[in-house]
Motif scaffolding. Structure first.
Motif, PDB file in Angstrom:
ATOM      1  N   LEU A  46      44.565  43.602  47.383  1.00  0.00           N
ATOM      2  CA  LEU A  46      44.684  44.240  46.074  1.00  0.00           C
ATOM      3  C   LEU A  46      45.891  45.167  46.072  1.00  0.00           C
ATOM      4  CD1 LEU A  46      40.967  45.347  45.706  1.00  0.00           C
ATOM      5  CD2 LEU A  46      42.028  43.396  44.586  1.00  0.00           C
ATOM      6  N   GLU A  47      46.447  45.407  44.890  1.00  0.00           N
ATOM      7  CA  GLU A  47      47.530  46.378  44.773  1.00  0.00           C
ATOM      8  C   GLU A  47      46.938  47.777  44.749  1.00  0.00           C
ATOM      9  OE1 GLU A  47      50.613  45.945  41.893  1.00  0.00           O
ATOM     10  OE2 GLU A  47      50.456  43.762  41.944  1.00  0.00           O
ATOM     11  N   LEU A  48      47.507  48.667  45.548  1.00  0.00           N
ATOM     12  CA  LEU A  48      47.023  50.047  45.623  1.00  0.00           C
ATOM     13  C   LEU A  48      47.062  50.717  44.247  1.00  0.00           C
ATOM     14  CD1 LEU A  48      46.140  52.539  47.262  1.00  0.00           C
ATOM     15  CD2 LEU A  48      48.554  53.028  47.625  1.00  0.00           C
ATOM     16  N   ARG A  49      48.143  50.525  43.512  1.00  0.00           N
ATOM     17  CA  ARG A  49      48.321  51.158  42.210  1.00  0.00           C
ATOM     18  C   ARG A  49      47.199  50.762  41.242  1.00  0.00           C
ATOM     19  NH1 ARG A  49      50.534  48.791  38.037  1.00  0.00           N
ATOM     20  NH2 ARG A  49      51.386  47.135  39.306  1.00  0.00           N
ATOM     21  N   GLU A  50      46.865  49.481  41.198  1.00  0.00           N
ATOM     22  CA  GLU A  50      45.801  48.998  40.305  1.00  0.00           C
ATOM     23  C   GLU A  50      44.444  49.570  40.690  1.00  0.00           C
ATOM     24  OE1 GLU A  50      45.397  44.801  40.080  1.00  0.00           O
ATOM     25  OE2 GLU A  50      47.180  44.526  38.851  1.00  0.00           O
ATOM     26  N   LEU A  51      44.154  49.584  41.991  1.00  0.00           N
ATOM     27  CA  LEU A  51      42.858  50.063  42.463  1.00  0.00           C
ATOM     28  C   LEU A  51      42.698  51.558  42.208  1.00  0.00           C
ATOM     29  CD1 LEU A  51      40.196  49.358  43.827  1.00  0.00           C
ATOM     30  CD2 LEU A  51      41.295  49.781  46.018  1.00  0.00           C
ATOM     31  N   VAL A  52      43.736  52.337  42.462  1.00  0.00           N
ATOM     32  CA  VAL A  52      43.662  53.781  42.231  1.00  0.00           C
ATOM     33  C   VAL A  52      43.446  54.070  40.754  1.00  0.00           C
ATOM     34  CG1 VAL A  52      45.024  55.914  42.280  1.00  0.00           C
ATOM     35  CG2 VAL A  52      44.957  54.423  44.276  1.00  0.00           C
ATOM     36  N   LYS A  53      44.108  53.328  39.884  1.00  0.00           N
ATOM     37  CA  LYS A  53      43.932  53.511  38.433  1.00  0.00           C
ATOM     38  C   LYS A  53      42.491  53.217  38.036  1.00  0.00           C
ATOM     39  CE  LYS A  53      45.991  53.115  34.098  1.00  0.00           C
ATOM     40  NZ  LYS A  53      45.818  54.389  33.494  1.00  0.00           N
ATOM     41  N   ALA A  54      41.905  52.163  38.579  1.00  0.00           N
ATOM     42  CA  ALA A  54      40.519  51.824  38.258  1.00  0.00           C
ATOM     43  C   ALA A  54      39.550  52.863  38.819  1.00  0.00           C
ATOM     44  CB  ALA A  54      40.178  50.441  38.801  1.00  0.00           C
ATOM     45  N   LEU A  55      39.848  53.420  39.986  1.00  0.00           N
ATOM     46  CA  LEU A  55      38.966  54.394  40.620  1.00  0.00           C
ATOM     47  C   LEU A  55      38.921  55.721  39.864  1.00  0.00           C
ATOM     48  CD1 LEU A  55      39.810  53.810  44.380  1.00  0.00           C
ATOM     49  CD2 LEU A  55      37.683  53.234  43.217  1.00  0.00           C
ATOM     50  N   GLU A  56      39.887  55.978  38.992  1.00  0.00           N
ATOM     51  CA  GLU A  56      39.897  57.214  38.213  1.00  0.00           C
ATOM     52  C   GLU A  56      38.708  57.281  37.259  1.00  0.00           C
ATOM     53  OE1 GLU A  56      43.683  57.307  36.293  1.00  0.00           O
ATOM     54  OE2 GLU A  56      44.742  57.838  38.137  1.00  0.00           O
ATOM     55  N   ASN A  57      38.177  56.134  36.891  1.00  0.00           N
ATOM     56  CA  ASN A  57      37.048  56.064  35.973  1.00  0.00           C
ATOM     57  C   ASN A  57      35.757  55.921  36.788  1.00  0.00           C
ATOM     58  OD1 ASN A  57      35.220  55.506  33.936  1.00  0.00           O
ATOM     59  ND2 ASN A  57      36.676  54.233  32.801  1.00  0.00           N
ATOM     60  N   ASN A  58      34.809  56.835  36.623  1.00  0.00           N
ATOM     61  CA  ASN A  58      33.563  56.805  37.402  1.00  0.00           C
ATOM     62  C   ASN A  58      32.719  55.562  37.135  1.00  0.00           C
ATOM     63  OD1 ASN A  58      34.026  59.155  38.787  1.00  0.00           O
ATOM     64  ND2 ASN A  58      32.995  60.435  37.287  1.00  0.00           N
ATOM     65  N   SER A  59      32.857  54.954  35.974  1.00  0.00           N
ATOM     66  CA  SER A  59      32.056  53.770  35.673  1.00  0.00           C
ATOM     67  C   SER A  59      32.498  52.550  36.483  1.00  0.00           C
ATOM     68  CB  SER A  59      32.096  53.458  34.178  1.00  0.00           C
ATOM     69  OG  SER A  59      33.406  53.177  33.760  1.00  0.00           O
ATOM     70  N   PHE A  60      33.634  52.635  37.165  1.00  0.00           N
ATOM     71  CA  PHE A  60      34.090  51.543  38.033  1.00  0.00           C
ATOM     72  C   PHE A  60      33.050  51.233  39.102  1.00  0.00           C
ATOM     73  CE2 PHE A  60      36.315  50.093  41.889  1.00  0.00           C
ATOM     74  CZ  PHE A  60      36.962  48.965  41.400  1.00  0.00           C
ATOM     75  N   PHE A  61      32.328  52.258  39.559  1.00  0.00           N
ATOM     76  CA  PHE A  61      31.344  52.089  40.622  1.00  0.00           C
ATOM     77  C   PHE A  61      30.029  51.517  40.116  1.00  0.00           C
ATOM     78  CE2 PHE A  61      34.263  55.312  42.137  1.00  0.00           C
ATOM     79  CZ  PHE A  61      34.546  54.853  43.401  1.00  0.00           C
ATOM     80  N   GLU A  62      29.838  51.450  38.800  1.00  0.00           N
ATOM     81  CA  GLU A  62      28.575  50.988  38.231  1.00  0.00           C
ATOM     82  C   GLU A  62      28.685  49.645  37.524  1.00  0.00           C
ATOM     83  OE1 GLU A  62      27.821  54.178  35.594  1.00  0.00           O
ATOM     84  OE2 GLU A  62      27.530  55.637  37.200  1.00  0.00           O
ATOM     85  N   GLU A  63      29.859  49.308  37.019  1.00  0.00           N
ATOM     86  CA  GLU A  63      30.023  48.119  36.195  1.00  0.00           C
ATOM     87  C   GLU A  63      30.513  46.921  36.999  1.00  0.00           C
ATOM     88  OE1 GLU A  63      32.328  48.768  32.717  1.00  0.00           O
ATOM     89  OE2 GLU A  63      31.235  50.586  32.170  1.00  0.00           O
ATOM     90  N   VAL A  64      30.393  45.766  36.376  1.00  0.00           N
ATOM     91  CA  VAL A  64      30.897  44.525  36.967  1.00  0.00           C
ATOM     92  C   VAL A  64      32.412  44.513  36.807  1.00  0.00           C
ATOM     93  CG1 VAL A  64      30.905  42.011  36.780  1.00  0.00           C
ATOM     94  CG2 VAL A  64      28.768  43.285  36.538  1.00  0.00           C
ATOM     95  N   VAL A  65      33.104  44.135  37.885  1.00  0.00           N
ATOM     96  CA  VAL A  65      34.558  44.094  37.916  1.00  0.00           C
ATOM     97  C   VAL A  65      34.992  42.637  38.039  1.00  0.00           C
ATOM     98  CG1 VAL A  65      36.592  44.829  39.211  1.00  0.00           C
ATOM     99  CG2 VAL A  65      34.596  46.328  39.070  1.00  0.00           C
ATOM    100  N   GLU A  66      36.022  42.259  37.298  1.00  0.00           N
ATOM    101  CA  GLU A  66      36.595  40.914  37.419  1.00  0.00           C
ATOM    102  C   GLU A  66      37.759  40.982  38.387  1.00  0.00           C
ATOM    103  OE1 GLU A  66      37.922  39.160  33.802  1.00  0.00           O
ATOM    104  OE2 GLU A  66      35.906  38.877  33.037  1.00  0.00           O
ATOM    105  N   ILE A  67      37.729  40.125  39.387  1.00  0.00           N
ATOM    106  CA  ILE A  67      38.862  40.014  40.307  1.00  0.00           C
ATOM    107  C   ILE A  67      39.448  38.621  40.137  1.00  0.00           C
ATOM    108  CG2 ILE A  67      39.613  40.000  42.704  1.00  0.00           C
ATOM    109  CD1 ILE A  67      37.572  42.077  43.326  1.00  0.00           C
ATOM    110  N   LYS A  68      40.713  38.572  39.740  1.00  0.00           N
ATOM    111  CA  LYS A  68      41.403  37.304  39.528  1.00  0.00           C
ATOM    112  C   LYS A  68      42.166  36.950  40.800  1.00  0.00           C
ATOM    113  CE  LYS A  68      41.966  37.807  34.589  1.00  0.00           C
ATOM    114  NZ  LYS A  68      42.897  37.843  33.463  1.00  0.00           N
ATOM    115  N   ILE A  69      41.799  35.813  41.378  1.00  0.00           N
ATOM    116  CA  ILE A  69      42.470  35.296  42.576  1.00  0.00           C
ATOM    117  C   ILE A  69      43.118  33.981  42.168  1.00  0.00           C
ATOM    118  CG2 ILE A  69      42.212  34.685  44.998  1.00  0.00           C
ATOM    119  CD1 ILE A  69      39.406  36.087  44.775  1.00  0.00           C
ATOM    120  N   GLY A  70      44.382  34.038  41.832  1.00  0.00           N
ATOM    121  CA  GLY A  70      45.063  32.852  41.316  1.00  0.00           C
ATOM    122  C   GLY A  70      44.464  32.476  39.968  1.00  0.00           C
ATOM    123  N   ASP A  71      43.920  31.248  39.865  1.00  0.00           N
ATOM    124  CA  ASP A  71      43.291  30.820  38.617  1.00  0.00           C
ATOM    125  C   ASP A  71      41.774  30.982  38.651  1.00  0.00           C
ATOM    126  OD1 ASP A  71      42.889  28.911  40.509  1.00  0.00           O
ATOM    127  OD2 ASP A  71      43.327  27.203  39.203  1.00  0.00           O
TER     128      ASP A  71
END
Length: 98
Positions: A46-71
């Protein structure tokens, strides 16, 4: 639909281990793993910049996250996050399929 979408690249077998993870972190990339469900575990980067931005929001730890790996898209929840002891930056993330 998930509020959080992270872009990832699959990691090859030769890009795993302590030394390879350190090289990834120097390039502002974070090693991570996706496991659970009926599929095999997948190691990703993962890109550090993207992950840090997502971690700023506390709901990141509670909600479903989409991870795109290619297609391919994986719907996951964060299971564990290892941070650097002094800098508090993410060092590794574990995701479990939802």
């Amino acid at each position: 639909m998930a509020n959080f979408v992270l872009n990832a690249q699959a990691r090859a077998d030769d890009k795993q281990g302590k030394g390879a993870s350190r090289r990834l972190r120097r390039e502002a990339l974070i090693p991570a793993i996706i496991y659970g469900g009926n599929a095999e575990p997948v190691t990703v980067t993962l890109e550090l910049r993207e992950l840090v931005k997502a971690l700023e929001n506390n709901s990141f730890f509670e909600e479903v996250v989409e991870i795109k790996i290619g297609d391919k898209v994986e719907n996951v929840k964060i299971q564990a996050l290892q941070r650097h002891p002094a800098k508090n930056t993410p060092m590794h993330a574990d995701f479990k399929r939802a």
